[in-house]
Each structure stands twice: as structure tokens, then as C-alpha cells.
Design a protein around this motif. Sequence first.
Motif, mmCIF file in Angstrom:
data_model
loop_
_atom_site.group_PDB
_atom_site.id
_atom_site.type_symbol
_atom_site.label_atom_id
_atom_site.label_comp_id
_atom_site.label_asym_id
_atom_site.label_seq_id
_atom_site.Cartn_x
_atom_site.Cartn_y
_atom_site.Cartn_z
ATOM 1 N N ILE A 55 44.228 51.487 59.422
ATOM 2 C CA ILE A 55 44.560 52.646 58.596
ATOM 3 C C ILE A 55 45.658 52.235 57.613
ATOM 4 O O ILE A 55 46.852 52.443 57.842
ATOM 5 C CB ILE A 55 45.020 53.856 59.438
ATOM 6 N N GLY A 56 45.245 51.608 56.529
ATOM 7 C CA GLY A 56 46.176 51.259 55.456
ATOM 8 C C GLY A 56 46.164 52.353 54.401
ATOM 9 O O GLY A 56 45.162 53.044 54.219
ATOM 10 N N GLN A 57 47.270 52.509 53.689
ATOM 11 C CA GLN A 57 47.365 53.588 52.722
ATOM 12 C C GLN A 57 47.349 53.108 51.272
ATOM 13 O O GLN A 57 46.889 53.828 50.388
ATOM 14 C CB GLN A 57 48.654 54.390 52.966
ATOM 15 N N LEU A 58 47.866 51.933 50.997
ATOM 16 C CA LEU A 58 47.983 51.477 49.608
ATOM 17 C C LEU A 58 46.666 50.921 49.114
ATOM 18 O O LEU A 58 46.113 49.976 49.676
ATOM 19 C CB LEU A 58 49.075 50.414 49.492
ATOM 20 N N ARG A 59 46.150 51.543 48.053
ATOM 21 C CA ARG A 59 44.937 51.071 47.399
ATOM 22 C C ARG A 59 45.263 50.707 45.952
ATOM 23 O O ARG A 59 46.411 50.810 45.517
ATOM 24 C CB ARG A 59 43.835 52.140 47.439
ATOM 25 N N SER A 350 34.287 48.187 54.091
ATOM 26 C CA SER A 350 35.212 47.928 55.206
ATOM 27 C C SER A 350 36.478 48.770 55.184
ATOM 28 O O SER A 350 37.435 48.480 55.892
ATOM 29 C CB SER A 350 35.599 46.443 55.268
ATOM 30 N N ILE A 351 36.513 49.835 54.368
ATOM 31 C CA ILE A 351 37.667 50.741 54.418
ATOM 32 C C ILE A 351 37.205 52.161 54.737
ATOM 33 O O ILE A 351 37.863 53.133 54.381
ATOM 34 C CB ILE A 351 38.493 50.715 53.116
ATOM 35 N N GLY A 352 36.077 52.275 55.423
ATOM 36 C CA GLY A 352 35.536 53.592 55.734
ATOM 37 C C GLY A 352 36.405 54.396 56.686
ATOM 38 O O GLY A 352 36.494 55.620 56.561
#
Length: 816
Positions: A55-59, A350-352
Motif C-alpha cells: 500500500i504505497g501512496q506516492l504516484r 501491479s498496483i491494484g
Amino acid sequence: MTVSLPSRVDVLIIGGGIVGCSIAYHLTKLGITDVLLLERKQLTCGTTWHAAGLIGQLRATRRMTELAKYTSELLHKLEAETGQATGFKQNGSISLALNAERFEELKRGASMAKNFGLEVEVIGPAEIKAKYPLLDLTDVIGGVFLPKDGQANPIDTTQAFAKGAKNRGARILEGIKVERILVEQGRAVGVMTAEGPVRAGTVVLAAGMWSRALAATIGVSVPLHAAEHFYIVTEPLADVPRDLPVLRVTDECTYYKEDAGKLLVGAFEPVAKPWGMDGIPEDFCFDSLPEDVDHFEPILEKATARLPILATAGIQTFFNGPESFTPDDRYLLGETAEVRDLFVACGFNSIGIQSSGGAGKVLAEWIRDRRMPVDLTDVDVRRLHPFQSTKAYLRDRTTESLGLLYAMHWPYRQYDTARGARRSPFHDRLVAHGAVMGETAGWERPNWYAPEDVPREYRYSYGRQNWFEHAAAECRAVRDAVGLFDQSSFAKFLVEGPDACAVLNRVAVSDVDVPEGRIVYTQWCNEQGGIEADLTITRLAETRFLVVTGAAVQTRDLAWLRRHVPEEARCTVVDITSGLPMLGLMGPNSRPLLTKLTGEDLGNAAFPFGASRELEIGYARVRASRITYVGELGWELYVPAEMALHVFERIEEAGREFGLVHAGYHAMNSLRMEKGYRHWGHDIGPEDDPIEAGLAFTVAWAKKGGFIGRDALLRKKEAGTPTRRLVQIRLLDDAKLLYHEEPVWIGDRIVGSITSGMYGHRIGASLGMGYLQHEGGVTADWLAGQTLEVEVAWERVPARAQLQAWYDPRNERIRA
């Protein structure tokens, strides 16, 4: 067992992965409870069940970051609301840099995170060691820590979304395969299953790697392809702390996650393995793919050196499973261009898991309101083109796109795979002149021209790249003589019929009811006044118009226009892009050159700025439009495709006398930046209006019949000086370069951010555009009194800002 299906529902969702269940959950939160979700086998059985759950936040953009941040915030509450555990823990994440270039990338990202309101720290080796003691830091020079990142259990989180949806009335049925989507008169009206049909007001395709094939049966393009994704899970390790942050070592293509005393080590390797080209097996359910130890071994060797504890760890699981990837590593969301009432949510690269909450929320709102709730152009399914859904294209691009997740995100980086799909008639001639091609929407376009003794390749950096001086020479040639641009990739639509003028006048903010042979620069707005398109419309005849827009937005703008042609209107819209190549002839010598070619009077009186008419060049009749995107005297020349090379040869031959130089898109970007010309998708978009963007001069406030968005814009106009405004920014240190989303500071406050940046070679300065916020109104006087700084890679750089362009603000050169 026979399942009783309803005959009709308001919303039918195809696919029971985490995203499909999140959409059902968020629809019911909005009060849309007549929802049916159909899953072919069991919930999570495709990709969700084996996701790593990071669960990363920075895109890469503000909006994508906000959606990921929302997911993290939601997971705090979801377990308490539903009683279903999610396994969410907020243990933070660390990204390492093994070289100066990667550290610059991380620091630029950290500045961007600050701009988005995320907590972020730039840390050194000692701090990294304290947070992650298992690491060998021999070659680590620094890193970035985001304390609010974390991890979750994908299966449990999906079940929580499903339970929350069912608690509010949604039905979720497993073991029901959707065989096809039902379409009537251009609208999705339901699905056919083995148990019979179900009608629906809205159909949502969230079927993961099955989505492309299902959409293709009804002529809808959903470009995604599965690829093999590898990771290992160790046996329990006594010396592994339970609070380790998620770790990313992108220079080694790896990520690490602690889970119940074990370590999961996964990778996004540079050359991936596409999967499922021949279709996905009918019985695929909680399946893994064959091991490929040889493929993963180089990754594992680096991982063992980075975390020495792995050298003696037993491997409990060697996993290989499929995940869906798109051509540009951004997911697919929204209503399709081809079929109305059909929405998609798939291709999550891969960020679903980290995107699931935010994507479900905004798509539910999009379904309810039938418009984007916020600017989602980054992931709008309409950004892609039908050719990008071909099997060969997807197979070739997927080998690269998986690895690009962890590759260096260089400015101006070009794809290596799936190239050459779209070429203008001039392609080979331009390559012979030294063109170094870039790719936009599949088009091969000359980005810059290399002299004979210069390698035709990119050497990337965050500073001045190897093409910098060559693009500068092209800019100077356009300023001092004449440059030739291949603009064939620009999209062109022919709008024709007795009602064509009325249709376009309703869509455009400007008055297009102008004399024949006039060009109108305009925007198309939504009902809220946001800018949906930025383009030109030329009146060719009383009932015939030419719309010209950017290459990247061809599918999107065409869909927008067609959906705003009333059924009863006598008006047709035809995409003629392929049949009408275009050359830009720009610079002070464009007039004498074009005069020699045509024998016509091209002076201001005979051919003023904004005029368009047919001229003869050699044996061809060419439409010449006096307009510019580079801020110099010039013409755009529209040539029938079969005569394009003939005209090109005549221009080149005559051009020698006038100092004609071929120029590319890097030069064009530099030139437009100096002039403050906006770029849709960067400087303007659906959440920006013409007033804030400094484009109010295009709005025909009093035209008969009004236009879409007029009421909203009138309210903004009546409110007085805008408190948010697009401004032109110039760094006082021209060695620093701007790209996007750099924070703008006044004192201790972030007051805005950069939307796009480029070096301006005509004025010799590093430039950017960006929106600034000031409650008292963003005015020229206010700007003149401020001390501004722009944060570049964690360092503040003094800057100036103004409303007008830095180059030729009075437009004297383009009207010369």
C-alpha cells in the motif's frame, strides 16, 4: 445448482477481484444498491489472491496519489465498519538509491510528495540502517521514507469490500460466467450468462486479464496483457523484526515485505514474460504458472547480497502468477469511447491493491453522475487507441512495461518496444536528415535532429540531455529563419452537414459561426466549466468544418464530439487524420519561402493571422492555415496523403535559399513554453477552466444558444479576480530544469505547483507553467510583489512569475 438471477439491475459488475468488489462497495455507499456482481469462479481467484498487498501512496501525478492515499485512509476504517479483517498495517516504506541519478529521482519524488500533502523524509544510510537493520548498505547513498505507507492482505480486503457492499443490499454471485456483453443501439444494456440474460442500466467490466477479450467481442478496445510476475516467500526467520517497512530497491528491480516473520521478495525485471497470448484456460482459478528459476535467479542473487539473511533462509514458496499490464503502465478507468453505459476498471499494473479504494470510489461517482468526478485523464480508457489492443502490440510492449515500473523514470524517456506502428509519409526522409524519433500515441515523431557526427540516441539525465544543444539550434533557426515540423500526427475531424455549425457552437466556448476560411482557437468545456479539449476549428465552407487537435487525445476528443451530436442533428463527424498529413512551416522566412512556392500574395492584408485557404504547391492543392504553436510567423500546411511527398520535396528544394531547418518536438515544446501556450493534459484539463487558465479571451459569452459550461463559467466570471491562476514561471538559476509537479513556495507556504516545464532557448532561461493560489486574487501586481521559490529535488530555487508570456508577449512576431 441453479442460481436465480434477477432480470434487471441498475449496475452489473463483471469480475470479483478487489477492484470489482470495491466498486460495488462504493456504489452502495452512494445509495446505488441495486447492484449485481458476477464472478466466473470465486472472489479474488484471478490476480488479487496472489498480489503482494503493498500500500504505497506516492504516484507520478497528484490525482493518482490522492486515490492511493484514499485507499490507505479507507483501510483504517474498513475493518471496523464491516467486521472483516484486512491485515492492514501502516509500517511505512523505504526506497533506496544506489547512485546519484536514482537519488535525484527519489528527491524529486519526495518534493512532489510534499506538494501532495504526504509525509515524506529524505534519509541517509545511517537512518536507513536504523529503520531496516537487515540491509547491506555498502553502495547505498540515500533514500526516501514515507511513514504512512504500509501493506494489507488482498483476499481479506476484498472480502471486506464484498461484505460492506452486501450489507447495503448489493448481490455478489460466484460461479456465474459472463459470456458476452449485450449492446443495443450503441449502449451496453446487460450481459448474457450461461444461466440467461441480465439487463442493466450500467455494465462495469472489471474482469482483470479477461477484460480485453470480452470487450473485443463487441468492438471495444481495452489494451491490456498479462505478464508473469515472480516472487519468493521464505520460511519463518527468527531475526526478522515484525515492524520492518516495505522496502524497494528499484536499481535492483526488487521489493521486500515482512509478513508473519517471513520475507517476501518480488521483482519487476527489465525484460518480462508476457502470458496468455493464446487465451486463458477455462478452468484458471487460484492457479500459479510454472516456475522459472533461471529467469528469477539474477534477481535473487542481488537480493541475497542486499539482505544477507536470505543466504541461509529456506524458500517456502516460489511463486509465479499473472498480472495485467497496459501499454503505458497506467490503469484503465471510465466509460468506453465505443459503447455508452459500459465502464471499465482494469489493467492495474501491479498496483491494484493500493489503487482499489480510490479507483472504486471515483468510478462509482462517475457512474452516478455520468461524468468524471475529478480529473482522471491519466487513467481514462479513452487515452489509448484501438491499434494498441492488438495482440502483437501488447505482447511486445508488455515485455518492457512491467520492468518500467522500477526503471529510472527519466524525463523524455522513450519506449524501446512496439515501435513503428504509425508513421507519417515523411518518416524515412526525416530519418535520413538525422531525426531521432520519439513516440506519441504510436506515432513516430522527430523529437530532435542529430548532426552527421552525433549518435542518434538518447543519453538520459535529469539535467541537460545530449540533445539539448541540438534542439537549441533548431529553436534559433525557427526564430531567425524557418523551421519545418512534421505535424502529421495531429488528429483531424471533418464535421459536415446543415447543422454542423450549430453542433460545434454548442460544444465550443468560442463562436465558430465565422466567415469561411477563418480559424477559431477554442476549448470544449464540461457542464462545470472544466476544459475537456483545447483545439482549433476551421470553417471550410458554410456546412463544413475542420477540427484539429493533439495526437494523444484523438480517441477522447472524437468520442466527446460524437456524443454531443444530437440524434436528430444533420451532422456527420469523420476522422480524416490518416488522409491529411500536416507540415508546420514556421519562422520569419516562412512567408518568402511560401510565396516562392505558391506565387501568391501572403502579406498581412491578403492573408492575415487566423486565415486559412487553399494554395497550389507544385501539382498539389494544399490548405494553408496561418496559425502557430511556436510563437513565430508561420503556416500549417494540410496536404492530401498521396501528394505529401511531392509537396515535401518542393518545400525542401525551395527552402535551401531561406535557411530551412528541420525541427522536432523538443524544440516545439521549448518554443511553446516561452509563449505560454497551454498543453492539454498538463497545463489545462477537466478541473481547470478558461478563466483560471488565462484563456477567457476565447469565450463568446453572449453567443446565441450558449455553450456547454456557460452557466458555470459565468458564475466564475462574476466572482471577480480568480484566486487560482495559471502563471508563467522563470527560474533564476537556469542550470535547474523543471518537469512537472515541483512545489512553488512563498515563504513557508506551498502556493502552487508546476504543470509543465522546459528550457526556453530564445530567451535563455529555465521555464515552467503552474497554478498559484492566493485568496486575494492572483494578479500581475500581486505576483510582482512576491518572492517565489520552486522546489527542485528537495532544494528551493529562486524564481519569478508573471501572467504574460516571456517571449513576444504582444504577439508582434506572429502577426508580422
